[in-house]
Each structure stands twice: as structure tokens, then as C-alpha cells.
Design an enzyme around this catalytic site. Structure first.
Site, PDB file in Angstrom:
ATOM      1  N   ASP A 280       0.867  -1.174   0.000  1.00 12.56           N
ATOM      2  CA  ASP A 280       0.000   0.000   0.000  1.00 12.56           C
ATOM      3  C   ASP A 280       0.905   1.225   0.000  1.00 12.56           C
ATOM      4  OD1 ASP A 280      -2.339   1.845   0.658  1.00 12.56           O
ATOM      5  OD2 ASP A 280      -3.298  -0.121   0.715  1.00 12.56           O
ATOM      6  N   HIS A 334      -2.928   4.027  -3.791  1.00 11.32           N
ATOM      7  CA  HIS A 334      -2.388   3.217  -2.687  1.00 11.32           C
ATOM      8  C   HIS A 334      -1.002   2.685  -3.043  1.00 11.32           C
ATOM      9  CE1 HIS A 334      -5.970   3.040  -0.022  1.00 11.32           C
ATOM     10  NE2 HIS A 334      -6.596   3.335  -1.151  1.00 11.32           N
ATOM     11  N   GLU A 405      -9.712   3.488  -4.636  1.00 17.99           N
ATOM     12  CA  GLU A 405      -9.626   4.901  -4.226  1.00 17.99           C
ATOM     13  C   GLU A 405      -8.600   5.742  -4.989  1.00 17.99           C
ATOM     14  OE1 GLU A 405     -11.061   4.994   0.298  1.00 17.99           O
ATOM     15  OE2 GLU A 405      -9.030   4.245   0.099  1.00 17.99           O
TER      16      GLU A 405
END
Ligand SMILES: *[C@@H]1O[C@H](CO)[C@@H](O)[C@H](O)[C@H]1NC(C)=O
Ligand SMILES: *[C@@H]1O[C@H](CO)[C@@H](O)[C@H](O)[C@H]1NC(C)=O
Length: 632
Positions: A280, A334, A405
Site C-alpha cells: 500500500d 495506494h 480509491e
């Protein structure tokens, strides 16, 4: 010593060393995986003086009642034996086919177990490993080794496992038949347990169920003993082909040992997909052979790294336990720490907005970072990453591309700052093109073959109007993680996409532990109790066909989790999820009340996980486990 003797002695010693070497080498290579098998011992210290037992259980109306032991000559019954023989099932997850269980028990010793594999090829070899794992889970029940000095009710305990279809693939596939039948009979002094299945994976599940018909009775004989149900038939098969559990190892590093415990809990609960969210924006802990720079610059420390050998061994550990491993490197968002070495190596900026502040403008949580879609070198690196992930996991049917995201503001401000020529009036198109290019590189990394099922996190891109433009419904499965009442899931189904359900309001196990930073909302509160996890049945609640769902996945993001609280965040709630996915029991959707039997069985399963070395959290006071039905 004469010269000749010395020479002879040297020859003898050299010869002995050679044989020792060959022997040790043979030992090692004949059982290469043995070292992977966990053995958990649970033997209580016998030197400690303990009080005599004070409780006995009595079966009344299919419920075990706890009573104080009074007087010396009453026959006392342990809770485990009462529970097993009292007409309620102790199996978790509940089988989907017909089940009959005997009401008597037989005392046996582990040394009486004999295993027979009726299978060919690799399935036969794998069954040998499954037997070791099964034998280990029986061993984990034993509380006192001295039980071996006592008498048993049987001569032999034969476990015969047949895999009937000659399926050359011993990798789990979405269409693998995971069903099995199990019969336990007592004949001529022998217990014969027969498991029949059409795949290794079904056979393994059958052994798992058999292990749940075996228990430790601490009141038997002078030190307790193992017991097995005298007679049983079970027919069983799962409701969904994809029953997943995701663990994030980027926010906090999880040791390999702790991940093995996750896999042991999953196999005990018949979950079958370990989704490893390995990197991430915070860290990149996996050492990829073709792109070691990612871990070298992105891990928290040289110790907090997974080596290729460790990953491969863990993938095998999982496979023997009926679990496939899916490795996810989330892109384009991420991704930050670990991706900053581009300029030094002449590749330009691979990631932008890395550790940018104020973070809330450019990402959902600190630190920010997103791959640079305009840098062609990014796609070359991705191809190498994908080749390594396919190689390490051996998985070619399902791939997780990430896609979580994406923050378009990050890209917009980067283009503005660098005066880069950006030809997109709507940056969603840039995102869509990135996804297309990543998919093309994935196919190249897979020797030119298309991976049939690529999973992507739900996002703006997986919504109308972009979804049909950029995501091919014949290849893409969307992992729908928004709230279950959002329109995402029904719209995706209406547009013909397969959905993997991971709704945040039911199946996010990290939620409910307060905020870990000063700013930003605690969007994830409250805690999802196991009943919420269990009751979530989106196909039913949203009136969608079950067939539109590949299955479901519980997710554990680890901002506030490390290996010390990993078990308690996951268990027993992930087991509650497992029964939803395997059995999908029907429920009363007006009251959502959960039957007493579910509480009782889950508390038994929780104990089972403990005996296998896990540390699940408490469900309720122990009194409630000891007094079934009394806490509801
Ligand atoms: C099962 O485990 C026991 C205890 O470790 C061991 O003695 C026995 O040999 C094992 N049996 C088989 C068939 O592997
Ligand atoms: C944008 O479009 C121009 C003109 O069509 C082209 O020369 C340029 O390479 C494009 N830039 C990018 C970043 O695609």
C-alpha cells in the site's frame, strides 16, 4: 597408529559422513513440506495441582444442562461429550446436505489411526500432506499424553479418502467440485471413516468435517481420552465458489507465522481464498525477484520483508489446506513508498504525490501516493511485477488488479506542477486507460493468455458511465466494498457484472476501534459484531440472483492491527462469515434473530480454533458457553 590404519580410518570416516549426508538429504527431500506443518500442543502442566471437577452435564431436551457434581458415585459427563451426543450438531460451517449423527461415542488412541488414500497422481501426494494436517489437528485436542496407557473401545481407526475424478489439476478453480461425502461406521471392532470426493479439495473438507466429530473427553478414564462419534453420514458442498478473507500486510507487517495461523483458521472454517493485500502507500514488504527495488526502498525494515521462498512456501501451506492465494499489489492509487527509485535509475517519476501534504487533498489517508500514468516506464515495471506475482502464487485463473480509491486531484495537481501535456478533459478517462494498459501488461506477463477473472475494487470507474466503457464484464469482477445500501451492487448486477461482496457495513473487520489520526472522519465505526457479519446476505436483502455473486470476502485493513491482535480481529467473526458463504443458511429477515444452535456451535468452533493455536476473542462470558441457551 600405522600409516595404513590411519588411511583406512579416514576412508571409513569419510564413508560414514557420505552416508550420513545422503541419509539427511533423502530425509529432507522425501518430506519437503513437513516443516510447514504446524503442531500446536495444548497439554496442561500435570505438575500443577488442580481441584477435582465440579460440573457435570446432562442432556435435557437436546440441550446440555450444567449441574454441580454431588456425591461420589454419579456418572459424570463432560461438556464436550454431552454436546456431541445431545442431538445438536457441533459442525461449523453447517453442512448443506443431509446429515445423520450417531448418539454414542467410542474411545480411541491417536496411534490407532491408519490413513488410506485412494487417488492417483498429485492428488495422492497431496492427500499424504492432508493426513499430516488432519493428524495434527487431532493431536491438538490431546490434553494429557498418559491417556495412551488406558483402554480403548476399538482395534483400528481407518480413515479412507477417495478422490474419484482423475482430475490432473490440483489447483483450486472456480469450478472445482468441493463437495464430499463422509461416513463413519463401527464394524468388527474397527472404526472406518470414509471420505469420497471428486477433487482433492472436497476430500480435504471431508477430513476437516471428520476432525469435528472427534473430541477430547476430560472425564474419560483417569486422565481423559479422545473420542469419536459412533456412526455418522454427511453430504456437503458449498453455496459459493469464492469464500475469501483479505489481510493487509502493508499498514503493519505480519510475520509468516501469524499468516499461517490465519490459514489454519480459514481451513478449519472451509474458507478458500486468501487475498493478500501485500502493499500500500505506507510500505512494500514483498521482495519481488524482478523488481527488488520495491521492497528495498519500501519495506519498514530489512526484517519486515517477505522473501520469494517464504511466499512460495506459504502459498503451498495454503493449497494443502484447500486455500488459493491471490497476491494484490494495489495500483494506481495506494502506491507510494517503494515506488520512489525511478529518477535514480533513469526511469523518471514512477509515482506522484508521494507523502504529499496536506494529505487530505490528494488521498484518503496519509501517506499519499499514486502511480504516474503518463510515464511509459511504469507499465514496464508493472509487467515485471505481474510476472513475479503470477509466478509466486501459481495462480492464473484469478488476479486482483487493485484499483482502490484513485484520487484524480493528485494527478491534476501533478500535471499542473510539471506542465505535462495532459490531453484528458475528464481524468476518469486517464484512469480507464491506465487500467486498460495494466490489463494488457498482465496478459503479456501471463505468456499472452488472458487471465479469465480479474478483480477490481469498486470505485468511480466501476460506476456508470465509465464502467461499461473501461471494464469488460466478461473478464472483470468488481469487489463491491461500499455500504450495502449504495446503488453500486445492484447497478453492477444490472449491467451484467459479477460481484464479489465485501460491503463495508458488514464485512470490514477492522472497523470500530476509534480513530488513529487527528483529522478525517472515523468513517469506519462502529464495530461489526459477529451477528452482523453472519446476518449479511446481500443477494437476499437486495433481491439479486445468487449467481451474480462470485462470492464474498471479509476484509481486514491493518492500520490498527499487528500480528499480536490479528487473531482476535479475525476470529471468531471470520468463522461467522464462513458459514454465511459455505452454508448460506436462510434467516428471518424481519427480526434477524439468530438461533440458539448457531451460538452454541460457534462457541464450540471458537474452542476448536483455540486448540489449533489461534487466539480468537471472547464471544461472551464462559458461563454462557457452559450453559447453552441460557444467555439468549
Ligand atoms: C499422528 O501423530 C502422532 C502423534 O504425533 C504420531 O505418533 C503418529 O505417527 C501420526 N500418525 C500418522 C499416521 O502420521
Ligand atoms: C497530447 O496530444 C498531442 C496532440 O495530439 C500529442 O502530441 C501529445 O503527445 C499528447 N500528449 C500526451 C501526454 O498524450
Amino acid at each position: 597408529m600405522k600409516q595404513g590404519e590411519l588411511r583406512r580410518a579416514l576412508i571409513v570416516v569419510t564413508g560414514l559422513c557420505f552416508f550420513l549426508f545422503v541419509y539427511l538429504y533423502w530425509q529432507q527431500s522425501s518430506r519437503p513440506l513437513h516443516a510447514l506443518i504446524l503442531t500446536y500442543r495444548h497439554v496442561y502442566s500435570s505438575t500443577r495441582e488442580s481441584l477435582p471437577p465440579q460440573w457435570t452435564w446432562q442432556c435435557v431436551n437436546q440441550r446440555c444442562e450444567r449441574h454441580q457434581i454431588t456425591g461420589g458415585n454419579v456418572k459424570i459427563t463432560s461438556q464436550s461429550t454431552c454436546g456431541m451426543l445431545c442431538g445438536t450438531m457441533q459442525l461449523w460451517p453447517l453442512p448443506t446436505g443431509p446429515v445423520t449423527l450417531g448418539s454414542k461415542a467410542l474411545v480411541f488412541h491417536q496411534s490407532q489411526l491408519q490413513f488410506e488414500a485412494v487417488a492417483s497422481g498429485e492428488a495422492k501426494e497431496m492427500l499424504e500432506e492432508a493426513f499430516v494436517a488432519f493428524n495434527d489437528s487431532i493431536l491438538s485436542l490431546v490434553r494429557d499424553d498418559n491417556y495412551l496407557n488406558e483402554k480403548t473401545d476399538i482395534l483400528r481407526f481407518v480413515v479412507r479418502v477417495s478422490v474419484t475424478r482423475n482430475d490432473p489439476t490440483t489447483r483450486l478453480k472456480l469450478n472445482t467440485d468441493e463437495g464430499y461425502t463422509l461416513t463413519v461406521k463401527f464394524k468388527n471392532g474397527d472404526v472406518l471413516a470414509e471420505v469420497g470426493a471428486r477433487s482433492y479439495f472436497g476430500a480435504r473438507h471431508g477430513l476437516e468435517t471428520l476432525s469435528q466429530l472427534i473430541w477430547w473427553d476430560e472425564y474419560e478414564g483417569s486422565v481423559g481420552s479422545l473420542k469419536v462419534l459412533k456412526g455418522a453420514t454427511v453430504q456437503d458442498a458449498p453455496a459459493f465458489p469464492y469464500r475469501g478473507l483479505m489481510v493487509d500486510t502493508a499498514r503493519n507487517f505480519m510475520s509468516i507465522e501469524s499468516l499461517k495461523r490465519v490459514l489454519v483458521g480459514m481451513s478449519a472454517s472451509k474458507l478458500n481464498v486468501f487475498h493478500w493485500h501485500l502493499s500500500d502507500s505506507q510500505s512494500f514488504p514483498m521482495l519481488l525477484p524482478s523488481v527488488p527495488q520495491l521492497a528495498k526502498t519500501g519495506s519498514y525494515s530489512p526484517q519486515e520483508v517477505y522473501t520469494p521462498d517464504e511466499v512460495k512456501a506459504l502459498v503451498e501451506f495454503a493449497r494443502y489446506r484447500g486455500i488459493r492465494t491471490i497476491l494484490e499489489v494495489d495500483v494506481p492509487a495506494h502506491a507510494g513508498n517503494g515506488w520512489t527509485w525511478g529518477p535514480q535509475e533513469g526511469l523518471g517519476e514512477l509515482a506522484v504525490c508521494v507523502n504529499e501534504r496536506p494529505w487530505s487533498l490528494y488521498c484518503g489517508e496519509p501517506p499519499c501516493g499514486q502511480l504516474n500514468p503518463e510515464n511509459p516506464n511504469v507499465y514496464d515495471v508493472l509487467e515485471k511485477v505481474y510476472r513475479d506475482l503470477l509466478d509466486l502464487s501459481g495462480e492464473r485463473e484469478i488476479f486482483h488488479l487493485g484499483g482502490d480509491e484513485v484520487n484524480l486531484e493528485c494527478w491534476a495537481q501533478h500535471f499542473q506542477k510539471s506542465n505535462a501535456n495532459n490531453n484528458h478533459s475528464d481524468l476518469h478517462d486517464l484512469w480507464g486507460e491506465f487500467t486498460g494498459k495494466a490489463l494488457a501488461r498482465l496478459q503479456k506477463a501471463n505468456g499472452g493468455f488472458k487471465i479469465p477473472n480479474v478483480i477490481i475494487w469498486s470505485s468511480k470507474l466501476s460506476k456508470r458511465p465509465y464502467v461499461t466503457k473501461y471494464l469488460d464484464k466478461n473478464q472483470i469482477t468488481v469487489q463491491s466494498w461500499g455500504a450495502s445500501q449504495w446503488t453500486d451492487t445492484p447497478e453492477l448486477v444490472a449491467d451484467g457484472y459479477k460481484v464479489l461482496a465485501s460491503h463495508v457495513d458488514a464485512w470490514y473487520l477492522d472497523c470500530g476501534f476509534g480513530r488513529w489520526r487527528e483529522t478525517g472522519e472515523a468513517a469506519c465505526d462502529p464495530y461489526r459484531p459477529w451477528q452482523t457479519v453472519y446476518n449479511h446476505q446481500p443477494w437476499h436483502q437486495l433481491r439479486l440472483s445468487k449467481k451474480s455473486f462470485l462470492g464474498g470476502e471479509v476484509c481486514l485493513w491493518t492500520e490498527q492491527v499487528n500480528e499480536w491482535n490479528l487473531d482476535s480481529r479475525l476470529w471468531p467473526r471470520a468463522a461467522a462469515f464462513a458459514e454465511r458463504m459455505w452454508t448460506d443458511p436462510s434467516q428471518d429477515t424481519t427480526t434477524y434473530s439468530i438461533h440458539e444452535d448457531v451460538y452454541t456451535r460457534l462457541s464450540v468452533h471458537r474452542e476448536r480454533l483455540i486448540s489449533r493455536g489461534l487466539k480468537p476473542e471472547a464471544m461472551w462470558p464462559t458461563w454462557c458457553s457452559q450453559n447453552p441457551g441460557m444467555c439468549l
